[in-house]
Design a protein around this motif. Structure first.
Motif, PDB file in Angstrom:
ATOM      1  N   PHE A  16       0.870  -1.182   0.000  1.00  0.00           N
ATOM      2  CA  PHE A  16       0.000   0.000   0.000  1.00  0.00           C
ATOM      3  C   PHE A  16       0.903   1.227   0.000  1.00  0.00           C
ATOM      4  O   PHE A  16       1.648   1.454   0.967  1.00  0.00           O
ATOM      5  CB  PHE A  16      -0.911   0.002   1.229  1.00  0.00           C
ATOM      6  CG  PHE A  16      -2.007   1.020   1.156  1.00  0.00           C
ATOM      7  CD1 PHE A  16      -3.187   0.763   0.496  1.00  0.00           C
ATOM      8  CD2 PHE A  16      -1.832   2.265   1.753  1.00  0.00           C
ATOM      9  CE1 PHE A  16      -4.193   1.715   0.427  1.00  0.00           C
ATOM     10  CE2 PHE A  16      -2.832   3.228   1.696  1.00  0.00           C
ATOM     11  CZ  PHE A  16      -4.019   2.958   1.028  1.00  0.00           C
ATOM     12  N   PRO A  17       0.892   2.027  -1.079  1.00  0.00           N
ATOM     13  CA  PRO A  17       1.916   3.076  -1.232  1.00  0.00           C
ATOM     14  C   PRO A  17       1.777   4.257  -0.280  1.00  0.00           C
ATOM     15  O   PRO A  17       2.756   4.957  -0.036  1.00  0.00           O
ATOM     16  CB  PRO A  17       1.739   3.526  -2.686  1.00  0.00           C
ATOM     17  CG  PRO A  17       0.343   3.161  -3.039  1.00  0.00           C
ATOM     18  CD  PRO A  17       0.027   1.916  -2.259  1.00  0.00           C
ATOM     19  N   PHE A  18       0.601   4.499   0.263  1.00  0.00           N
ATOM     20  CA  PHE A  18       0.386   5.662   1.125  1.00  0.00           C
ATOM     21  C   PHE A  18       0.578   5.286   2.592  1.00  0.00           C
ATOM     22  O   PHE A  18       0.207   4.184   3.028  1.00  0.00           O
ATOM     23  CB  PHE A  18      -1.020   6.230   0.931  1.00  0.00           C
ATOM     24  CG  PHE A  18      -1.187   7.014  -0.346  1.00  0.00           C
ATOM     25  CD1 PHE A  18      -1.290   8.397  -0.316  1.00  0.00           C
ATOM     26  CD2 PHE A  18      -1.231   6.378  -1.576  1.00  0.00           C
ATOM     27  CE1 PHE A  18      -1.446   9.136  -1.481  1.00  0.00           C
ATOM     28  CE2 PHE A  18      -1.388   7.103  -2.750  1.00  0.00           C
ATOM     29  CZ  PHE A  18      -1.489   8.480  -2.700  1.00  0.00           C
ATOM     30  N   VAL A  19       1.157   6.216   3.361  1.00  0.00           N
ATOM     31  CA  VAL A  19       1.337   6.013   4.800  1.00  0.00           C
ATOM     32  C   VAL A  19       0.782   7.230   5.540  1.00  0.00           C
ATOM     33  O   VAL A  19       0.831   8.357   5.040  1.00  0.00           O
ATOM     34  CB  VAL A  19       2.815   5.798   5.179  1.00  0.00           C
ATOM     35  CG1 VAL A  19       3.346   4.515   4.571  1.00  0.00           C
ATOM     36  CG2 VAL A  19       3.668   6.984   4.771  1.00  0.00           C
ATOM     37  N   ARG A  20       0.257   6.971   6.740  1.00  0.00           N
ATOM     38  CA  ARG A  20      -0.250   8.045   7.576  1.00  0.00           C
ATOM     39  C   ARG A  20       0.909   8.902   8.084  1.00  0.00           C
ATOM     40  O   ARG A  20       1.950   8.378   8.508  1.00  0.00           O
ATOM     41  CB  ARG A  20      -1.029   7.460   8.752  1.00  0.00           C
ATOM     42  CG  ARG A  20      -1.798   8.472   9.570  1.00  0.00           C
ATOM     43  CD  ARG A  20      -2.483   7.833  10.765  1.00  0.00           C
ATOM     44  NE  ARG A  20      -3.543   6.929  10.344  1.00  0.00           N
ATOM     45  CZ  ARG A  20      -3.507   5.611  10.506  1.00  0.00           C
ATOM     46  NH1 ARG A  20      -2.447   5.042  11.042  1.00  0.00           N
ATOM     47  NH2 ARG A  20      -4.517   4.858  10.126  1.00  0.00           N
ATOM     48  N   ILE A  21       0.769  10.214   8.003  1.00  0.00           N
ATOM     49  CA  ILE A  21       1.816  11.122   8.488  1.00  0.00           C
ATOM     50  C   ILE A  21       1.781  11.129  10.008  1.00  0.00           C
ATOM     51  O   ILE A  21       0.763  11.514  10.609  1.00  0.00           O
ATOM     52  CB  ILE A  21       1.625  12.540   7.927  1.00  0.00           C
ATOM     53  CG1 ILE A  21       1.701  12.511   6.383  1.00  0.00           C
ATOM     54  CG2 ILE A  21       2.664  13.494   8.488  1.00  0.00           C
ATOM     55  CD1 ILE A  21       1.399  13.847   5.723  1.00  0.00           C
ATOM     56  N   PRO A  22       2.859  10.705  10.666  1.00  0.00           N
ATOM     57  CA  PRO A  22       2.840  10.594  12.134  1.00  0.00           C
ATOM     58  C   PRO A  22       2.600  11.947  12.809  1.00  0.00           C
ATOM     59  O   PRO A  22       3.169  12.964  12.422  1.00  0.00           O
ATOM     60  CB  PRO A  22       4.248  10.068  12.462  1.00  0.00           C
ATOM     61  CG  PRO A  22       4.747   9.456  11.192  1.00  0.00           C
ATOM     62  CD  PRO A  22       4.134  10.259  10.089  1.00  0.00           C
ATOM     63  N   GLY A  23       1.752  11.931  13.818  1.00  0.00           N
ATOM     64  CA  GLY A  23       1.509  13.111  14.632  1.00  0.00           C
ATOM     65  C   GLY A  23       0.682  14.191  13.980  1.00  0.00           C
ATOM     66  O   GLY A  23       0.488  15.267  14.570  1.00  0.00           O
ATOM     67  N   ALA A  24       0.156  13.929  12.774  1.00  0.00           N
ATOM     68  CA  ALA A  24      -0.579  14.975  12.059  1.00  0.00           C
ATOM     69  C   ALA A  24      -2.090  14.923  12.284  1.00  0.00           C
ATOM     70  O   ALA A  24      -2.786  15.906  12.054  1.00  0.00           O
ATOM     71  CB  ALA A  24      -0.291  14.895  10.561  1.00  0.00           C
ATOM     72  N   ALA A  25      -2.613  13.779  12.714  1.00  0.00           N
ATOM     73  CA  ALA A  25      -4.064  13.620  12.853  1.00  0.00           C
ATOM     74  C   ALA A  25      -4.635  14.653  13.824  1.00  0.00           C
ATOM     75  O   ALA A  25      -3.993  15.030  14.808  1.00  0.00           O
ATOM     76  CB  ALA A  25      -4.391  12.216  13.324  1.00  0.00           C
ATOM     77  N   GLN A  26      -5.858  15.085  13.531  1.00  0.00           N
ATOM     78  CA  GLN A  26      -6.507  16.135  14.315  1.00  0.00           C
ATOM     79  C   GLN A  26      -7.825  15.640  14.899  1.00  0.00           C
ATOM     80  O   GLN A  26      -8.484  14.772  14.322  1.00  0.00           O
ATOM     81  CB  GLN A  26      -6.758  17.362  13.445  1.00  0.00           C
ATOM     82  CG  GLN A  26      -5.500  17.980  12.862  1.00  0.00           C
ATOM     83  CD  GLN A  26      -4.631  18.620  13.917  1.00  0.00           C
ATOM     84  OE1 GLN A  26      -5.125  19.303  14.808  1.00  0.00           O
ATOM     85  NE2 GLN A  26      -3.323  18.408  13.820  1.00  0.00           N
ATOM     86  N   LYS A  27      -8.229  16.238  16.013  1.00  0.00           N
ATOM     87  CA  LYS A  27      -9.461  15.832  16.690  1.00  0.00           C
ATOM     88  C   LYS A  27     -10.601  16.800  16.393  1.00  0.00           C
ATOM     89  O   LYS A  27     -11.278  17.296  17.287  1.00  0.00           O
ATOM     90  CB  LYS A  27      -9.228  15.726  18.197  1.00  0.00           C
ATOM     91  CG  LYS A  27      -8.340  14.555  18.580  1.00  0.00           C
ATOM     92  CD  LYS A  27      -8.283  14.377  20.085  1.00  0.00           C
ATOM     93  CE  LYS A  27      -7.487  13.144  20.467  1.00  0.00           C
ATOM     94  NZ  LYS A  27      -7.468  12.920  21.922  1.00  0.00           N
ATOM     95  N   PHE A  28     -10.789  17.098  15.132  1.00  0.00           N
ATOM     96  CA  PHE A  28     -12.012  17.760  14.679  1.00  0.00           C
ATOM     97  C   PHE A  28     -12.502  16.987  13.477  1.00  0.00           C
ATOM     98  O   PHE A  28     -11.736  16.254  12.842  1.00  0.00           O
ATOM     99  CB  PHE A  28     -11.777  19.235  14.348  1.00  0.00           C
ATOM    100  CG  PHE A  28     -10.694  19.475  13.316  1.00  0.00           C
ATOM    101  CD1 PHE A  28     -10.964  19.371  11.967  1.00  0.00           C
ATOM    102  CD2 PHE A  28      -9.408  19.825  13.707  1.00  0.00           C
ATOM    103  CE1 PHE A  28      -9.982  19.591  11.015  1.00  0.00           C
ATOM    104  CE2 PHE A  28      -8.414  20.057  12.773  1.00  0.00           C
ATOM    105  CZ  PHE A  28      -8.699  19.935  11.420  1.00  0.00           C
TER     106      PHE A  28
END
Length: 466
Positions: free
Chosen positions: A208-220
């Motif tokens: 799977f070529p895409f990875v989640r950017i660490p520490g970027a997720a937001q709580k809205f």
């Protein structure tokens, strides 16, 4: 903006926006009318479910779905049937890679080759989700989000939207709630959920070529799926915070810049249905405009990013603006009608809605002096005069004054003043002997289909009995 109470502010703008002029001259500020609507194409009685522009083709086209039919529309406003879907209602999402158009409608996915047309073809790959809700494109991949509770999104094969490998399926995991939409922006895949936003980039991995950017997720989260749109080199929409309230904001990096103010948020959070909000953005002579429509509440709001000001949009019956779906097509601002299959061009040099009245209205601040009586001998409004039409309505255009002597709670019509027949540029809009009150609010309204430019106002005021 009139929000919680007119005792604080009764100000209101309807179908107008402000502009500040940098060079000192007769006026430094003016109010201008918002664009009118000119019929560009008509596709029957059913409104558009989704619209998408492709200007890179040899013959530029935009595509629109009405009922169960996908149409193309060319530069002349001529429509042609491309194919039919298996659904007839619900919003439709589209994306293209310059060659192929991909469409999802909540039930199926469809592919249309725009360069070598061979009809509209349903995606039949067994790995393709059964609830395809939104589609975007990035780095040779079409990316589809699902409305299912499993928070799934998936990538097509490279340069092949008919093939959806099982290895290209992944899931959002930063919070509870379903995925609302996915949008590729500045080479980042942004996944918006009910209570979270995730950011993924293409790392080029074999599986799977895409990875989640660490520490970027937001709580809205995104409060309304179809409120999200591209806006002024970013994206904007109706968002929801963890404390339960919604606001209009634009993305700034991984966070939000709020566009709405407390007065507006007080109003919209009282709406019964906020999830039905639709949004779109466009440029208007250097002003980045963001429009938010609330169908159930019957309200439309327009944000001017240059002036950082809000106004309300209304039609002649005080209902919400007709605008529904939007695309930019060969430097034309194309907007569909939520009531029917009409498609319009937004035109700042047009002062009606396809022949129907487009009112412009502005309500002033309070005129108040420590609860003392104020008399107004004369009021003059400075505006561009001599703008009358040759014949018909608007040949002697008028501006109406309404006055409130109870702090903006009730308004009564005071009278009309001429804006000047064509060529009579020295006409002045003047009202005399308005009387006295302790708390004045004034309102101006123009309904004639003529150019609207209010540059200022002056009054002869006396304190004490009139």
């Amino acid at each position: 903006m009139r929000g919680k109470t007119p005792a604080v502010t009764a100000q209101q703008r309807i179908n107008c926006f402000g502009e500040m002029y940098s060079a000192p001259d007769r006026a430094r500020f003016a109010l201008h009318g918002t664009p009118g609507k000119v019929l560009f194409a008509n596709i029957g009685a059913l409104p558009s479910r989704g619209i998408w522009s492709v200007d890179t083709l040899t013959t530029p086209l935009f595509f629109t779905v009405h009922g169960g039919t996908l149409y193309s529309v060319n530069n002349a406003g001529t429509s042609a049937i491309i194919g039919t879907l298996n659904t007839t209602t619900g919003d439709v999402s589209m994306a293209d890679d310059g060659t192929r158009l991909v469409l999802v409608d909540g039930t199926d996915g469809w592919v249309y080759n725009m360069v070598t047309p061979a009809g509209l073809n349903r995606i039949t790959d067994g790995n393709f989700t059964t609830t395809p809700t939104t589609v975007t494109w990035q780095d040779t991949y079409f990316i589809v989000t699902s409305a299912a509770a499993n928070k799934q999104f998936q990538l097509s094969a490279t340069d092949d939207p008919t093939t959806w490998p099982a290895v290209n399926i992944n899931y959002a995991g930063s919070g509870s709630g379903r995925i609302q939409t996915g949008l590729a922006e500045h080479s980042v895949l942004e996944i918006f959920g009910d209570f979270y936003v995730e950011f993924w980039n293409n790392a080029g991995f074999a599986d799977f070529p895409f990875v989640r950017i660490p520490g970027a997720a937001q709580k809205f989260g995104l409060a309304a799926r179809w409120s999200l749109f591209e806006y002024d080199n970013s994206i904007a929409g109706l968002f929801k915070n963890r404390m339960g309230e919604v606001n209009m904001s634009r993305m700034s990096g991984f966070g939000l810049d709020r566009l709405s103010n407390p007065e507006l948020e007080f109003l919209i959070n009282a709406y019964v249905d906020k999830a039905d909000c639709r949004g779109f953005g466009y440029m208007l002579g250097g002003h980045p405009m963001a429009q938010f429509n609330f169908p159930t509440a019957n309200k439309s709001w327009l944000y001017d990013g240059l002036m950082q000001e809000w106004s309300e949009l209304q039609d002649a019956d005080e209902d919400r603006d007709w605008g529904h779906k939007y695309c930019n097509f060969i430097n034309r601002r194309i907007v569909t009608d939520y009531r029917n299959g009409s498609i319009y061009r937004l035109d700042p040099a047009t002062y009606d809605n396809n022949g129907a009245i487009l009112p412009m209205e502005v309500t002033s601040k309070h005129l108040w002096n420590d609860d003392k009586s104020i008399g107004i001998h004369q009021l003059q409004v400075d505006l561009e005069s001599g703008v009358g039409l040759a014949t018909g309505q608007g040949s002697n255009p008028q501006i109406m004054l309404y006055i409130s002597k109870d702090g903006g709670h009730q308004f009564v019509p005071w009278g009309w003043a001429s804006m000047g027949p064509i060529g009579e540029y020295t006409t002045r809009a003047i009202w005399r002997n308005l009387g006295e009150a302790k708390d004045w609010v004034l309102r101006l309204r123009i309904t004639d289909p003529v150019k609207r430019a209010i540059t200022g106002a002056s009054a002869e005021i006396v304190n004490g009995p009139f």
